[in-house]
Design an enzyme around this catalytic site. Structure first.
Site, short mmCIF file in Angstrom:
data_model
loop_
_atom_site.label_atom_id
_atom_site.label_comp_id
_atom_site.label_asym_id
_atom_site.label_seq_id
_atom_site.Cartn_x
_atom_site.Cartn_y
_atom_site.Cartn_z
N TYR A 111 43.61 -0.19 -9.49
CA TYR A 111 45.00 -0.33 -9.06
C TYR A 111 45.16 -1.53 -8.12
O TYR A 111 44.31 -1.78 -7.26
CB TYR A 111 45.46 0.92 -8.32
N ASN A 173 49.43 16.47 -9.09
CA ASN A 173 48.97 15.15 -9.54
C ASN A 173 48.20 14.43 -8.44
O ASN A 173 48.59 13.35 -7.99
CB ASN A 173 50.19 14.32 -9.98
N ASP A 267 51.36 14.58 -17.56
CA ASP A 267 52.77 14.19 -17.56
C ASP A 267 53.45 14.69 -18.83
O ASP A 267 54.59 15.16 -18.80
CB ASP A 267 52.91 12.68 -17.45
#
Length: 326
Positions: A111, A173, A267
């Site tokens: 990321y 999550n 998701d």
């Protein structure tokens, strides 16, 4: 896209990033070619619900850069309302690199989101009429993790929607690397879960958040804190569900011939559960749809590429109904 006066079915918020997915297997350092897509847990859910015909609003900030325009283009293509997506001239849109695996294992992801425009989300981004005009709020544990101000926005959204009598789903999550400590993550997300009608943890997340990997114990933990229903995702074993009215059970997973990409499965599961609940179906029926869409998601590369259109989902559900009747 809904007009300025048309109310939404669902609203959510979070960070979207440009995602570069490797087109060849191997370590990211050795990959030469990538395909650009959009990524973000809450955006995946918004995309899936929009494809099923729901009017969905997504709140965020993007940078004044090509990645930010790319995210806006994706929102427009998917028919997601972007009235509460602002452009931040000071900070960039984040991005990520994702490896390609051909053995069904989790891909490597790197990321580049620190200091992103979305990390500057705060309660100042809250628009009461826009938010409380929606029927339902979906929250995940990702957006509250990206900054303290984004965390404050999550609680503002939850409090306002609860006060307005709207329904709320919460998917933990977990992203431990985004939190200053495990203790802060657990305390914050469990507090946020107290606002939710339906809580959707995975069994491994339940162990972190509640101290137990027993699905029934995880469910009792959140039911005792006010949830109407809890669904514990069990991976290949399906999902366990329990309600405040005493209903409980396990819904078997949908068979998958070959797992291609595991990212986005949760998701997709949330898309199935939320869509079914908004249609007035039972929690057991909602879990069944969650399993179905989660199974579709893992069979293609990309976080949202496997999320079905309404016609595809209707055909699959009709096919199963006919098989059961035979």
């Amino acid at each position: 896209m809904p007009s300025m006066t048309e109310s939404l079915d669902v609203v959510t918020y979070g960070e979207a990033m440009a995602m570069f997915v490797a087109t060849e297997t191997g370590p990211l350092a050795q990959v030469a070619h990538f395909t650009k897509r959009a990524a973000g847990a809450e955006l995946n859910v918004a995309t899936g619900l929009a494809r099923l015909g729901f009017k969905v609003g997504w709140m965020s900030r993007v940078g004044a850069d090509s990645f930010g325009q790319f995210v806006r283009d994706v929102l427009a293509q998917e028919g997601i309302d972007a009235r509460c997506v602002s452009t931040d001239e000071r900070f960039p849109t984040g991005f990520q690199l994702k490896s390609k695996n051909d053995d069904g294992s989790d891909p490597a992801i790197e990321y580049f989101r620190r200091g992103s425009a979305a990390s500057r989300l705060s309660p100042y981004d809250f628009e009461r009429d826009y938010v409380t005009g929606a029927r339902h709020l979906h929250l995940s544990g990702v957006a509250p993790a990206i900054s303290s101000t984004s965390r404050e926005l999550a609680f503002r959204l939850a409090r306002e929607m609860r006060a307005a009598g709207r329904s709320i789903t919460f998917d933990p999550n977990l992203r431990p690397t985004l939190w200053s400590s495990r203790e802060e993550m657990v305390a914050t997300l469990n507090e946020l879960a107290t606002y939710a009608d339906w809580v959707l943890p995975g069994v491994s997340e339940g162990l972190v958040l509640t101290g137990s990997d027993d699905p029934a114990s995880i469910a009792r933990f959140y039911l005792a804190r006010g949830a109407r229903g809890v669904v514990v995702k069990l991976g290949a074993q399906g999902a366990y569900y329990a309600t405040s009215e005493g209903e409980q059970g396990v819904v078997k997973a949908q068979p998958v011939a070959r797992v291609v990409d595991t990212v986005g499965a949760g998701d997709g599961f949330a898309v199935g559960v939320i869509s079914a609940l908004l249609e007035g179906r039972t929690l057991a029926q909602a879990v069944e749809r969650g399993n179905r869409i989660g199974a579709l998601a893992v069979q293609v590369i990309g976080d949202s590429e496997g999320l079905p259109q309404r016609a595809q989902l209707d055909a699959l559900e009709a096919q199963d109904a006919n098989a059961d009747a035979a």
